[in-house]
Enzyme design. Structure first.
Site, mmCIF file in Angstrom:
data_model
loop_
_atom_site.group_PDB
_atom_site.id
_atom_site.type_symbol
_atom_site.label_atom_id
_atom_site.label_comp_id
_atom_site.label_asym_id
_atom_site.label_seq_id
_atom_site.Cartn_x
_atom_site.Cartn_y
_atom_site.Cartn_z
ATOM 1 N N ARG B 62 0.862 -1.170 0.000
ATOM 2 C CA ARG B 62 0.000 0.000 0.000
ATOM 3 C C ARG B 62 0.905 1.229 0.000
ATOM 4 O O ARG B 62 2.022 1.177 0.529
ATOM 5 C CB ARG B 62 -0.899 0.008 1.223
ATOM 6 C CG ARG B 62 -0.158 -0.082 2.552
ATOM 7 C CD ARG B 62 -1.139 -0.077 3.702
ATOM 8 N NE ARG B 62 -1.973 1.098 3.596
ATOM 9 C CZ ARG B 62 -3.247 1.143 3.933
ATOM 10 N NH1 ARG B 62 -3.833 0.094 4.449
ATOM 11 N NH2 ARG B 62 -3.955 2.247 3.792
ATOM 12 N N ASP B 64 0.602 5.522 0.796
ATOM 13 C CA ASP B 64 -0.279 6.583 1.278
ATOM 14 C C ASP B 64 -0.397 7.710 0.250
ATOM 15 O O ASP B 64 0.342 7.747 -0.729
ATOM 16 C CB ASP B 64 0.287 7.141 2.592
ATOM 17 C CG ASP B 64 0.163 6.149 3.737
ATOM 18 O OD1 ASP B 64 -0.786 5.346 3.734
ATOM 19 O OD2 ASP B 64 1.023 6.180 4.637
ATOM 20 N N TYR B 122 12.207 0.477 -0.950
ATOM 21 C CA TYR B 122 11.723 1.849 -0.898
ATOM 22 C C TYR B 122 12.893 2.821 -0.976
ATOM 23 O O TYR B 122 14.006 2.506 -0.532
ATOM 24 C CB TYR B 122 10.982 2.128 0.420
ATOM 25 C CG TYR B 122 9.560 1.633 0.467
ATOM 26 C CD1 TYR B 122 8.517 2.453 0.050
ATOM 27 C CD2 TYR B 122 9.247 0.363 0.936
ATOM 28 C CE1 TYR B 122 7.198 2.017 0.095
ATOM 29 C CE2 TYR B 122 7.936 -0.084 0.979
ATOM 30 C CZ TYR B 122 6.912 0.754 0.569
ATOM 31 O OH TYR B 122 5.619 0.328 0.612
ATOM 32 N N ARG B 211 8.646 6.190 6.559
ATOM 33 C CA ARG B 211 8.611 7.634 6.838
ATOM 34 C C ARG B 211 8.977 7.939 8.290
ATOM 35 O O ARG B 211 9.586 8.982 8.574
ATOM 36 C CB ARG B 211 7.238 8.208 6.470
ATOM 37 C CG ARG B 211 7.042 8.238 4.942
ATOM 38 C CD ARG B 211 5.598 8.410 4.538
ATOM 39 N NE ARG B 211 5.036 9.638 5.057
ATOM 40 C CZ ARG B 211 3.741 9.924 5.054
ATOM 41 N NH1 ARG B 211 2.867 9.050 4.567
ATOM 42 N NH2 ARG B 211 3.306 11.054 5.531
#
Lengths: 263, 263
Positions: B62, B64, B122, B211
């Site tokens: 997923r 954001d 990422y 994050r």
């Protein structure tokens, strides 16, 4: 009183501002017609909110709709008392987020962002890979075909020097002789392909010149024309024989210089 | 007839699609509430225009709102007759320009984009320079202060391995033990500053984990906390002691792997 208003006030300062902007939301740098969103219109609207600043700017060059700038010089005059080093921050609170003031310096009253400029640097970004980009769709010219860089580099060498660039001009009403000091090509590997940067430094560029040169260079890289066609175009000045105008979104005004160019 | 409809048709294919998307125009990848624009909603709307395709997708992970993807795997099932290699082009004519299908391949019926995944990568992009960016405003976290990379690199080493990442989770309801295979930092010089890329490869990541780790690492780089605070956070699992969540626009889902990770 009349005399006072007509003469130059002693505390009038000329400010040279450096701007970065994302061209994708603008109908170009300079305001042409009312109602279009331009960088000039947004910057003049911001300056009009600073008491004492004269909301009229003079940019170093022009950029068309969709063309970006990394460091575009513009000058304006002001009677405000903002310390020069604080001007970028003050303007950034008033400007939309797709324009940022990067630097400000006070310049002499006879300095002119366009007329005092000795050289301008442009970059054109091509993304060569099989599939189109989502993230850089407003930042590069996507080309799915292989480009042969050897004849492109050879053609770039032929563009360096003082030439009549009439064949690469679009809607240009000025004299068409210009000097290119440097023209080169860099390659960067990317996921599934590569980026090709074509960079030019010159005394000045005609309207549409960089994009027409790039369009012609890409035809050379695709094998649709020979690198020697550059010399023919410089000799003939025939626009219809040049390549197509490369799309706006790949073009960046990189910077300008106010001293003679040194390689 | 009923039996036929309930059994799997023999010409049903499972397609693994790779997507690039610009997260700035989306409320995230997965559809949460009606009315929000999501990548899932746009892709399912495109699939619903292909006769035979089942307009339901399963993504690998997923992302954001505001988070980008360079190569996000998703799978779906289809009865259409489009040759697999032509699916990306067919979908790109139906998708909005901020989503591009990069590749498609047929996979076994028991393949699952999320459950079959072995590792995810990422990247987080930080732009460290004095003035804010215009062009990359939706692409990086702009930090005007100097970051000390030495303690940041030391902290990154402490994150590698199997740990309980509870302190870095935001709204996570699953178990919080994960394995990070690789965590490293790269620096790129840019005009007037530098870009710092923080990259992670792991078995999987908790909601908000990348994050939160980046927000904590930046506090370490700013000298606001010691690099040893990573060990304390991994030991305590205390979210309130971790750094702030870094902004969404700097985060990129880079790619996923369907074989065990090899450095």
């Amino acid at each position: 009183m009349e005399d006072l208003e007509l003469s130059t006030p002693t505390n009038l300062r000329r400010i040279l501002l450096t701007l970065e902007y994302d061209g994708s939301g603008f109908a170009g740098l300079q305001t042409q017609a009312q109602g279009e969103r331009t960088v000039q219109q947004e910057l003049e609207a911001a300056l009009s909110q600073i008491p004492g600043a004269r909301p009229k700017i003079w940019p170093c060059g022009r950029t068309d709709a969709g063309v970006h700038a990394l460091a575009m010089p513009v000058h304006y005059d002001t009677l405000d008392n903002i310390p020069t080093e604080k001007i970028p921050h003050a303007l950034n609170t008033l400007l939309p987020p797709d324009i940022r003031a990067l630097a400000a310096q006070e310049v002499p009253a006879d300095f002119h962002a366009r007329k005092s400029c000795h050289w301008r640097e442009y970059r054109y970004r091509i993304l060569q890979r099989r599939m189109p980009p989502a993230l850089d769709r407003h930042r590069v010219w996507w080309i799915p075909h292989s480009l042969n860089l050897i004849p492109m580099r050879h053609a770039l060498e032929c563009l360096v020097g003082t030439h009549d660039f009439k064949a690469f001009a679009v809607k240009e009403e000025r004299a068409t002789v210009r000097e290119i000091y440097r023209a080169h090509l860099e390659v960067w590997p990317t996921e599934g392909g590569r980026e090709i940067w074509i960079e030019f430094v010159g005394s000045g560029f005609l309207r549409g010149q960089v994009r027409s040169m790039v369009g012609t260079l890409v035809e050379i890289g695709l094998g649709k024309r020979d690198s020697s066609s550059i010399q023919s175009l410089l000799a003939s000045g025939s626009r219809k024989d040049a390549g197509p105008t490369a799309p706006a979104q790949g073009l960046y005004f990189v910077r300008a210089g106010y001293q003679p160019y040194r390689q």
